[in-house]
Design a protein around this motif. Structure first.
Motif, PDB file in Angstrom:
ATOM      1  N   GLY A  66      25.413 -58.553  22.521  1.00 43.27           N
ATOM      2  CA  GLY A  66      25.583 -57.841  21.263  1.00 43.27           C
ATOM      3  C   GLY A  66      27.022 -57.614  20.857  1.00 43.27           C
ATOM      4  O   GLY A  66      27.291 -56.841  19.937  1.00 43.27           O
ATOM      5  N   ALA A  67      27.955 -58.252  21.530  1.00 42.00           N
ATOM      6  CA  ALA A  67      29.377 -58.144  21.192  1.00 42.00           C
ATOM      7  C   ALA A  67      30.085 -59.386  21.703  1.00 42.00           C
ATOM      8  O   ALA A  67      29.603 -60.058  22.618  1.00 42.00           O
ATOM      9  CB  ALA A  67      29.998 -56.896  21.817  1.00 42.00           C
ATOM     10  N   TYR A  68      31.221 -59.690  21.110  1.00 40.47           N
ATOM     11  CA  TYR A  68      31.982 -60.845  21.561  1.00 40.47           C
ATOM     12  C   TYR A  68      32.736 -60.516  22.841  1.00 40.47           C
ATOM     13  O   TYR A  68      33.118 -59.359  23.071  1.00 40.47           O
ATOM     14  CB  TYR A  68      32.961 -61.294  20.478  1.00 40.47           C
ATOM     15  N   PRO A  69      32.952 -61.504  23.713  1.00 41.10           N
ATOM     16  CA  PRO A  69      33.649 -61.243  24.972  1.00 41.10           C
ATOM     17  C   PRO A  69      35.058 -60.722  24.726  1.00 41.10           C
ATOM     18  O   PRO A  69      35.816 -61.297  23.950  1.00 41.10           O
ATOM     19  CB  PRO A  69      33.681 -62.623  25.647  1.00 41.10           C
ATOM     20  N   GLY A  70      35.378 -59.606  25.381  1.00 33.00           N
ATOM     21  CA  GLY A  70      36.691 -58.996  25.219  1.00 33.00           C
ATOM     22  C   GLY A  70      36.714 -57.852  24.228  1.00 33.00           C
ATOM     23  O   GLY A  70      37.567 -56.957  24.321  1.00 33.00           O
ATOM     24  N   ASP A  71      35.807 -57.856  23.262  1.00 32.11           N
ATOM     25  CA  ASP A  71      35.795 -56.811  22.237  1.00 32.11           C
ATOM     26  C   ASP A  71      35.491 -55.456  22.878  1.00 32.11           C
ATOM     27  O   ASP A  71      34.462 -55.290  23.540  1.00 32.11           O
ATOM     28  CB  ASP A  71      34.744 -57.137  21.178  1.00 32.11           C
ATOM     29  N   GLY A  72      36.399 -54.498  22.696  1.00 32.02           N
ATOM     30  CA  GLY A  72      36.222 -53.169  23.273  1.00 32.02           C
ATOM     31  C   GLY A  72      36.727 -53.025  24.691  1.00 32.02           C
ATOM     32  O   GLY A  72      36.489 -51.998  25.332  1.00 32.02           O
ATOM     33  N   CYS A  73      37.434 -54.046  25.203  1.00 32.50           N
ATOM     34  CA  CYS A  73      37.944 -53.956  26.575  1.00 32.50           C
ATOM     35  C   CYS A  73      39.150 -53.026  26.654  1.00 32.50           C
ATOM     36  O   CYS A  73      39.932 -52.916  25.717  1.00 32.50           O
ATOM     37  CB  CYS A  73      38.338 -55.346  27.081  1.00 32.50           C
ATOM     38  N   PRO A  74      39.335 -52.366  27.799  1.00 32.33           N
ATOM     39  CA  PRO A  74      40.480 -51.470  27.979  1.00 32.33           C
ATOM     40  C   PRO A  74      41.771 -52.250  28.197  1.00 32.33           C
ATOM     41  O   PRO A  74      41.801 -53.472  28.069  1.00 32.33           O
ATOM     42  CB  PRO A  74      40.094 -50.685  29.239  1.00 32.33           C
ATOM     43  N   ALA A  75      42.825 -51.575  28.562  1.00 26.73           N
ATOM     44  CA  ALA A  75      44.145 -52.186  28.712  1.00 26.73           C
ATOM     45  C   ALA A  75      44.293 -52.911  30.046  1.00 26.73           C
ATOM     46  O   ALA A  75      45.333 -52.870  30.676  1.00 26.73           O
ATOM     47  CB  ALA A  75      45.222 -51.131  28.571  1.00 26.73           C
ATOM     48  N   SER A  89      35.020 -54.076  17.180  1.00 27.93           N
ATOM     49  CA  SER A  89      35.519 -54.333  15.829  1.00 27.93           C
ATOM     50  C   SER A  89      35.098 -55.690  15.281  1.00 27.93           C
ATOM     51  O   SER A  89      35.273 -55.972  14.100  1.00 27.93           O
ATOM     52  CB  SER A  89      37.048 -54.250  15.826  1.00 27.93           C
ATOM     53  N   GLY A  90      34.569 -56.567  16.145  1.00 29.69           N
ATOM     54  CA  GLY A  90      34.203 -57.901  15.699  1.00 29.69           C
ATOM     55  C   GLY A  90      35.339 -58.897  15.778  1.00 29.69           C
ATOM     56  O   GLY A  90      35.151 -60.087  15.508  1.00 29.69           O
ATOM     57  N   THR A  91      36.535 -58.430  16.152  1.00 26.01           N
ATOM     58  CA  THR A  91      37.677 -59.302  16.417  1.00 26.01           C
ATOM     59  C   THR A  91      38.308 -58.869  17.731  1.00 26.01           C
ATOM     60  O   THR A  91      37.998 -57.790  18.251  1.00 26.01           O
ATOM     61  CB  THR A  91      38.739 -59.224  15.305  1.00 26.01           C
ATOM     62  N   LEU A  92      39.187 -59.705  18.260  1.00 24.61           N
ATOM     63  CA  LEU A  92      39.820 -59.404  19.541  1.00 24.61           C
ATOM     64  C   LEU A  92      41.286 -59.049  19.328  1.00 24.61           C
ATOM     65  O   LEU A  92      42.110 -59.891  19.000  1.00 24.61           O
ATOM     66  CB  LEU A  92      39.705 -60.609  20.479  1.00 24.61           C
ATOM     67  N   SER A  93      41.590 -57.783  19.500  1.00 19.47           N
ATOM     68  CA  SER A  93      42.948 -57.270  19.387  1.00 19.47           C
ATOM     69  C   SER A  93      42.929 -55.849  19.926  1.00 19.47           C
ATOM     70  O   SER A  93      41.972 -55.106  19.685  1.00 19.47           O
ATOM     71  CB  SER A  93      43.399 -57.260  17.920  1.00 19.47           C
ATOM     72  N   GLY A 137      48.082 -68.857   7.865  1.00 21.31           N
ATOM     73  CA  GLY A 137      47.094 -68.160   8.679  1.00 21.31           C
ATOM     74  C   GLY A 137      46.682 -66.831   8.068  1.00 21.31           C
ATOM     75  O   GLY A 137      47.478 -66.139   7.452  1.00 21.31           O
ATOM     76  N   VAL A 138      45.430 -66.490   8.236  1.00 19.61           N
ATOM     77  CA  VAL A 138      44.905 -65.252   7.674  1.00 19.61           C
ATOM     78  C   VAL A 138      45.106 -64.132   8.685  1.00 19.61           C
ATOM     79  O   VAL A 138      44.712 -64.241   9.848  1.00 19.61           O
ATOM     80  CB  VAL A 138      43.400 -65.404   7.345  1.00 19.61           C
ATOM     81  N   ALA A 139      45.738 -63.051   8.262  1.00 16.18           N
ATOM     82  CA  ALA A 139      46.014 -61.936   9.158  1.00 16.18           C
ATOM     83  C   ALA A 139      44.717 -61.366   9.721  1.00 16.18           C
ATOM     84  O   ALA A 139      43.729 -61.208   9.011  1.00 16.18           O
ATOM     85  CB  ALA A 139      46.788 -60.850   8.421  1.00 16.18           C
ATOM     86  N   GLY A 140      44.722 -61.076  11.027  1.00 13.64           N
ATOM     87  CA  GLY A 140      43.577 -60.458  11.672  1.00 13.64           C
ATOM     88  C   GLY A 140      42.528 -61.428  12.176  1.00 13.64           C
ATOM     89  O   GLY A 140      41.514 -61.003  12.724  1.00 13.64           O
ATOM     90  N   ILE A 141      42.757 -62.732  12.018  1.00 11.05           N
ATOM     91  CA  ILE A 141      41.791 -63.738  12.457  1.00 11.05           C
ATOM     92  C   ILE A 141      42.152 -64.208  13.866  1.00 11.05           C
ATOM     93  O   ILE A 141      43.314 -64.444  14.179  1.00 11.05           O
ATOM     94  CB  ILE A 141      41.773 -64.943  11.498  1.00 11.05           C
ATOM     95  N   ASN A 142      41.142 -64.365  14.715  1.00  6.22           N
ATOM     96  CA  ASN A 142      41.366 -64.899  16.060  1.00  6.22           C
ATOM     97  C   ASN A 142      41.365 -66.417  16.033  1.00  6.22           C
ATOM     98  O   ASN A 142      40.478 -67.039  15.433  1.00  6.22           O
ATOM     99  CB  ASN A 142      40.294 -64.419  17.032  1.00  6.22           C
ATOM    100  N   MET A 205      42.855 -72.977  16.110  1.00  7.03           N
ATOM    101  CA  MET A 205      41.540 -73.293  15.550  1.00  7.03           C
ATOM    102  C   MET A 205      40.747 -71.987  15.449  1.00  7.03           C
ATOM    103  O   MET A 205      40.584 -71.278  16.423  1.00  7.03           O
ATOM    104  CB  MET A 205      40.817 -74.302  16.456  1.00  7.03           C
ATOM    105  N   ARG A 206      40.274 -71.701  14.274  1.00  2.00           N
ATOM    106  CA  ARG A 206      39.674 -70.402  13.994  1.00  2.00           C
ATOM    107  C   ARG A 206      38.438 -70.129  14.858  1.00  2.00           C
ATOM    108  O   ARG A 206      37.523 -70.953  14.966  1.00  2.00           O
ATOM    109  CB  ARG A 206      39.290 -70.322  12.516  1.00  2.00           C
ATOM    110  N   LEU A 207      38.419 -68.932  15.463  1.00  2.00           N
ATOM    111  CA  LEU A 207      37.277 -68.490  16.266  1.00  2.00           C
ATOM    112  C   LEU A 207      36.549 -67.329  15.619  1.00  2.00           C
ATOM    113  O   LEU A 207      35.355 -67.399  15.348  1.00  2.00           O
ATOM    114  CB  LEU A 207      37.754 -68.069  17.662  1.00  2.00           C
ATOM    115  N   LEU A 208      37.252 -66.224  15.421  1.00  2.00           N
ATOM    116  CA  LEU A 208      36.653 -64.990  14.893  1.00  2.00           C
ATOM    117  C   LEU A 208      37.579 -64.382  13.860  1.00  2.00           C
ATOM    118  O   LEU A 208      38.791 -64.459  14.015  1.00  2.00           O
ATOM    119  CB  LEU A 208      36.443 -63.968  16.029  1.00  2.00           C
ATOM    120  N   PRO A 209      37.006 -63.668  12.915  1.00  2.00           N
ATOM    121  CA  PRO A 209      35.584 -63.605  12.535  1.00  2.00           C
ATOM    122  C   PRO A 209      35.232 -64.780  11.657  1.00  2.00           C
ATOM    123  O   PRO A 209      36.112 -65.499  11.210  1.00  2.00           O
ATOM    124  CB  PRO A 209      35.479 -62.291  11.788  1.00  2.00           C
TER     125      PRO A 209
END
Length: 209
Positions: A66-75, A89-93, A137-142, A205-209
């Motif tokens: 139910g989430a992309y790998p890495g999304d919501g991971c700690p530091a 958030s649906g993106t990885l950052s 490149g579009v800001a905020g895109i993985n 190469m665009r991955l997310l979102p």
């Protein structure tokens, strides 16, 4: 007289013999150049296959958890899905999420170490684009990009392969579509990719979102 006549006949090759030698040399050179073309084409196809496999792994992981790998991971780099309990958030950052994604996919047996080793000799990684990271490149895109050991985008891709890849899986233009490069990678759909020269390019190469 007979001995002198024999020596005179040993003077060199006939035109027919020279023609045969030249034909053989031409065939060898032709096979060598064709072999290089096949190798170059195989590298481009290998990059496209890696990208498709990573995309598929992301989608399978999302279906499972139910989430992309890495999304919501700690530091820290995550080792399991339960360690990524932060907001999704649906993106990885930031970097903790982008660096944790491949670890999670490997631990879930969706990717192997070879799947993220590029034909350019360096590793693939996941970057978060700004407007200047990749041309247009579009800001905020993985993006699925070549990265340094610290996970930063790296210009280390052969410009010929970047251009050929863009034409194979996208629109063939360096600053539009899902495959982006950086200046001086100002190629278009009309560019002869295999004539490009110069310093290595950055590629994403665009991955997310």
């Amino acid at each position: 007289m007979n001995q002198a006549g024999c020596q005179a006949k040993q003077g060199g090759f006939t035109l027919v013999e020279l023609a045969i030698v030249l034909v053989i040399i031409g065939l060898i050179l032709g096979m060598a150049f064709k072999g290089k073309d096949l190798i170059d084409g195989a590298k481009v196809k290998s990059i496209a296959a890696q990208y498709n496999k990573v995309q598929a792994a992301f989608n399978i992981y999302f279906e499972r958890y139910g989430a992309y790998p890495g999304d919501g991971c700690p530091a820290v780099i995550a080792v399991g899905v339960t360690t990524c309990a932060g907001a999704k958030s649906g993106t990885l950052s930031p970097a903790a999420e982008t660096q944790g994604a491949f670890t999670l996919l490997q631990n879930a047996n969706l990717l192997s170490a070879s799947d993220i080793q590029s034909p350019f000799g360096g590793p693939w990684g996941i970057t978060i684009s700004t407007n200047t990271t990749l041309s247009g490149g579009v800001a905020g895109i993985n993006y699925f990009s070549l990265v340094t050991a610290a996970g930063a985008p790296q210009a280390s891709a052969d410009p010929r392969y970047v251009c050929a890849l863009d034409k194979m899986i996208d629109d063939g233009v360096f600053n539009t579509g899902n495959v982006r490069s950086v200046a001086p990678a100002a190629y278009t759909a009309a560019t002869d990719c295999w004539a490009l020269t110069g310093a290595p390019y950055m590629v994403g190469m665009r991955l997310l979102p």
